[in-house]
Design an enzyme around this catalytic site. Structure first.
Site, PDB file in Angstrom:
ATOM      1  N   SER A  65       5.442  -1.176   5.763  1.00 28.92           N
ATOM      2  CA  SER A  65       5.351  -1.193   4.664  1.00 28.92           C
ATOM      3  C   SER A  65       4.132  -0.829   3.930  1.00 28.92           C
ATOM      4  O   SER A  65       3.875   0.350   3.834  1.00 28.92           O
ATOM      5  CB  SER A  65       5.782  -2.673   3.977  1.00 28.92           C
ATOM      6  OG  SER A  65       5.986  -2.518   2.599  1.00 28.92           O
ATOM      7  N   HIS A  70      -7.559  -3.410  -4.943  1.00 26.30           N
ATOM      8  CA  HIS A  70      -7.949  -2.826  -6.239  1.00 26.30           C
ATOM      9  C   HIS A  70      -9.207  -3.665  -6.518  1.00 26.30           C
ATOM     10  O   HIS A  70      -9.328  -4.818  -6.246  1.00 26.30           O
ATOM     11  CB  HIS A  70      -6.825  -3.160  -7.196  1.00 26.30           C
ATOM     12  CG  HIS A  70      -5.368  -2.410  -6.985  1.00 26.30           C
ATOM     13  ND1 HIS A  70      -5.095  -1.346  -7.269  1.00 26.30           N
ATOM     14  CD2 HIS A  70      -4.188  -3.159  -6.572  1.00 26.30           C
ATOM     15  CE1 HIS A  70      -3.746  -1.021  -6.664  1.00 26.30           C
ATOM     16  NE2 HIS A  70      -3.355  -2.248  -6.175  1.00 26.30           N
ATOM     17  N   CYS A  85       7.313  -5.326   6.855  1.00 24.30           N
ATOM     18  CA  CYS A  85       8.968  -5.732   7.201  1.00 24.30           C
ATOM     19  C   CYS A  85       8.938  -6.177   8.739  1.00 24.30           C
ATOM     20  O   CYS A  85       8.140  -5.689   9.531  1.00 24.30           O
ATOM     21  CB  CYS A  85       9.784  -4.447   6.883  1.00 24.30           C
ATOM     22  SG  CYS A  85       9.645  -3.870   5.414  1.00 24.30           S
TER      23      CYS A  85
END
Length: 132
Positions: A65, A70, A85
């Site tokens: 995934s 940030h 996943c």
């Protein structure tokens, strides 16, 4: 071959992280790759952007995934997100590694189970296990 849609998703907010770490795209790329390796994920792509006057956004696309960060160096803040996943790769390992590498203080943390019906909040279970 049948594939499971089961996944685990962790979001983590850090505060009081050193400006220099949060504004260093090379350092962040290095620790993101190491976080992926620590949890056993397979990196298949990446995008890292250094903003002006400061800040970095970085995303590793994983076979399992994604892992993203940030940063807001002027605020000492980092928003981290890891979704994996399957049952093999544990996103908590990646987040724990990033917390140790960046330092600072966890001010927000959410662990979710996804892909097998209603989204289930595992935050309390994870934090209880981490404190033992």
């Amino acid at each position: 071959m049948a594939y499971s849609t089961y996944g685990r998703h962790i979001t983590m907010d850090l505060r009081e992280v050193a400006f220099e770490k949060l504004n260093d795209v090379r350092f962040l790329k290095e620790v993101m790759y190491e976080a992926a390796a620590q949890c056993g994920a397979t990196v298949v792509g990446e995008s890292f952007v250094q903003f002006s006057p400061q800040g970095v956004t970085g995303v590793l696309v994983l076979s399992e995934s994604h892992l993203s960060i940030h940063t807001y160096p002027e605020e000492g803040f980092a928003a981290i997100d890891c979704y994996t996943c399957g049952y093999t790769v544990d996103p908590a390992v990646a987040c724990d590694y990033l917390k140790a590498a960046l330092g600072g203080r966890v001010v927000g943390y959410r662990a979710l189970r996804r892909g097998s019906g209603a989204i289930e909040d595992l935050t309390t279970l994870h934090l209880a296990a981490a404190n033992n």
